[in-house]
Design a protein around this motif. Sequence first.
Motif, mmCIF file in Angstrom:
data_model
loop_
_atom_site.group_PDB
_atom_site.id
_atom_site.type_symbol
_atom_site.label_atom_id
_atom_site.label_comp_id
_atom_site.label_asym_id
_atom_site.label_seq_id
_atom_site.Cartn_x
_atom_site.Cartn_y
_atom_site.Cartn_z
ATOM 1 N N THR A 3 0.875 -1.183 0.000
ATOM 2 C CA THR A 3 0.000 0.000 0.000
ATOM 3 C C THR A 3 0.903 1.221 0.000
ATOM 4 O O THR A 3 1.843 1.305 0.793
ATOM 5 C CB THR A 3 -0.905 0.014 1.242
ATOM 6 N N LEU A 4 0.614 2.171 -0.869
ATOM 7 C CA LEU A 4 1.434 3.367 -0.996
ATOM 8 C C LEU A 4 0.704 4.538 -0.348
ATOM 9 O O LEU A 4 -0.389 4.923 -0.774
ATOM 10 C CB LEU A 4 1.707 3.662 -2.471
ATOM 11 N N LEU A 5 1.288 5.103 0.710
ATOM 12 C CA LEU A 5 0.731 6.260 1.395
ATOM 13 C C LEU A 5 1.552 7.491 1.053
ATOM 14 O O LEU A 5 2.782 7.440 1.062
ATOM 15 C CB LEU A 5 0.729 6.035 2.906
ATOM 16 N N LEU A 6 0.868 8.618 0.774
ATOM 17 C CA LEU A 6 1.559 9.830 0.332
ATOM 18 C C LEU A 6 1.236 11.014 1.231
ATOM 19 O O LEU A 6 0.092 11.183 1.664
ATOM 20 C CB LEU A 6 1.129 10.213 -1.096
ATOM 21 N N SER A 7 2.256 11.828 1.471
ATOM 22 C CA SER A 7 2.080 13.144 2.068
ATOM 23 C C SER A 7 2.590 14.171 1.077
ATOM 24 O O SER A 7 3.747 14.106 0.653
ATOM 25 C CB SER A 7 2.841 13.264 3.388
ATOM 26 N N GLY A 16 -0.603 12.380 11.011
ATOM 27 C CA GLY A 16 -1.671 11.450 10.657
ATOM 28 C C GLY A 16 -1.245 10.318 9.751
ATOM 29 O O GLY A 16 -1.477 9.138 10.046
ATOM 30 N N VAL A 17 -0.610 10.632 8.622
ATOM 31 C CA VAL A 17 -0.243 9.583 7.669
ATOM 32 C C VAL A 17 0.885 8.708 8.215
ATOM 33 O O VAL A 17 0.968 7.514 7.895
ATOM 34 C CB VAL A 17 0.127 10.212 6.302
ATOM 35 N N ARG A 18 1.737 9.268 9.064
ATOM 36 C CA ARG A 18 2.744 8.440 9.729
ATOM 37 C C ARG A 18 2.061 7.394 10.606
ATOM 38 O O ARG A 18 2.489 6.232 10.667
ATOM 39 C CB ARG A 18 3.657 9.312 10.602
ATOM 40 N N GLY A 19 0.999 7.825 11.284
ATOM 41 C CA GLY A 19 0.273 6.882 12.126
ATOM 42 C C GLY A 19 -0.361 5.750 11.331
ATOM 43 O O GLY A 19 -0.339 4.593 11.763
ATOM 44 N N LEU A 33 5.586 4.491 2.663
ATOM 45 C CA LEU A 33 5.241 5.897 2.884
ATOM 46 C C LEU A 33 6.181 6.783 2.075
ATOM 47 O O LEU A 33 7.401 6.600 2.123
ATOM 48 C CB LEU A 33 5.342 6.228 4.377
ATOM 49 N N VAL A 34 5.598 7.739 1.342
ATOM 50 C CA VAL A 34 6.392 8.652 0.526
ATOM 51 C C VAL A 34 6.020 10.091 0.871
ATOM 52 O O VAL A 34 4.844 10.463 0.836
ATOM 53 C CB VAL A 34 6.179 8.414 -0.987
ATOM 54 N N PHE A 35 7.026 10.891 1.203
ATOM 55 C CA PHE A 35 6.850 12.328 1.397
ATOM 56 C C PHE A 35 7.226 13.041 0.097
ATOM 57 O O PHE A 35 8.168 12.656 -0.584
ATOM 58 C CB PHE A 35 7.762 12.835 2.520
ATOM 59 N N MET A 36 6.482 14.127 -0.212
ATOM 60 C CA MET A 36 6.750 14.897 -1.431
ATOM 61 C C MET A 36 6.908 16.376 -1.085
ATOM 62 O O MET A 36 6.138 17.223 -1.527
ATOM 63 C CB MET A 36 5.626 14.679 -2.455
ATOM 64 N N PRO A 37 7.929 16.745 -0.303
ATOM 65 C CA PRO A 37 8.055 18.133 0.167
ATOM 66 C C PRO A 37 8.500 19.118 -0.899
ATOM 67 O O PRO A 37 8.341 20.325 -0.730
ATOM 68 C CB PRO A 37 9.105 18.020 1.275
#
Length: 513
Positions: A3-7, A16-19, A33-37
């Motif tokens: 499952t791919l989770l994005l921020s 939230g998404v880290r949780g 988990l992928v961050f897109m800063p």
Amino acid sequence: MTTLLLSVQQDLDVIGVRGLHELLRARGEDSTLVFMPALKVKEAETIGAFEAFVREKSPSLVGISLMSMEYDAAVLVTRMLRDRFPELPVVWGGIHPTCDPESCFDAVDWICVGEGENTMLDLVRAAKEGRSFKDIPNMGWREDGVYRQNDLYPLIHDLDSLPPLTRLPENTFVALSGGVRPLDEALFRKYARYGGKNYATISSRGCPYECAFCCNSQFRRLYPDWKVRRRSVEHLIGELRAVLDRRPDIAYFNLHDDCFLACPLDHLRRFCEAYKKTIGRPFIARTAPAYVTPERLSLLKEAGLAWISVGLQSGSDRVCREVYCRRSTQEQFLAAARLIHEFKIAAFYDFIFDNPWESREETLETVSAIMAIPRPFHAELFSLVFYRGTTLRERAEKEGIPIREDPNQKDFFILHRRRVNDLAETAVNFPLMLMRPLLERFRKHPDSFWTGFALSAAKWSCGLFFNPIAYFRLIRMSQGGSLIKTIAVLPNYLRAAFWKYYLAMFMHKRIED
């Protein structure tokens, strides 16, 4: 299949998404988990690198967490996914879909409303098995042009049943223009809000208040039993201790609870005793004036409370009561501010401007309140945002108040270009012996050339001289008066402070009331 989770937030200080990521992994599910800063800086290159990453991972489901200010970034990523991976289900969750579900379906087919932990677990299993999402609680979708919304899972009251957060979660990446890289210490320090030396977490959910401008007003309508729910002291301290064991150089622990002090005194006492004994680092908390008492501040100060945030929002009791639905008065707020100053705790106070229901004279009451606060302090001056789903937005629409700014686009740190706003910013640190005659001149001649000239000179002198001095004094207060400790932590503040001062000096929007 993962499952791919994005921020799509512009920094890595998300909770939230880290949780959700930690929950999936704790329940035996494969989560990435992928961050897109950097998405707004190099859009095309970042999207291209992320597309290649998605092809490599071949996820069964993508979940994007967003607030309203991240709407455009979420749309950009979602449209790429739907165009390049048409069979890949994409679900939006978080504050924005919860408060403004209808706006989401131009970009996405599925949304999750409300608390998403149990729904996320159902989604992952349904995606792996190829089942429909239409029977999963909390899910919303559009069918035949009509919005459909399932019933919600009950609130999670036992927050200890959720896994604790970690600072650098496993299987986490950062999408940049040059590629998608595993999250490591160097990347975290670069893209975290305070250079990676602060650790952000939350110890409770909910708020004892129902302010008209806040999303809590929407949550109270969704959940009849919406109230403050807390993790146990042991659960919270265990998380902080694990973080500190891995990174002993943590400068602050930042508790993002809506109102951290809204707890029984016995709970607060047990937290303070455990924190002082086990953690022993400065920490940051948020509260409301009603919970600022000598006994509570004494416990917190001894435990290591270095910064505290309290909101006034408006110096007008009428505006607070009738517009914002806030219970506290200016007198109560100032009593709390004086008590905080007495305990030598560094403070940042919240105020809201650009309110169409607030007269100029009432805004000047806020200016007077700012002048009455013991110095030094840091002021967070916000421009009112009419977020969809809030009771204040509904009131504005009912009364025909023009809403000229899209809440998905607006930066609430940027005030309208109004002299009274400049006066409020100047009042924070401008010497009172000069500020008082400036205020009186503004009352008598608000639109004159010489008032504008005096105000501009005062504002520039604050930006170049008085504000930096006050900020340094405040940081030193947060370090117990130690000059050595102040110099050591100063780099943690410089990036954020520079950006806020830049906004204050140069980025007022040209919107006139």
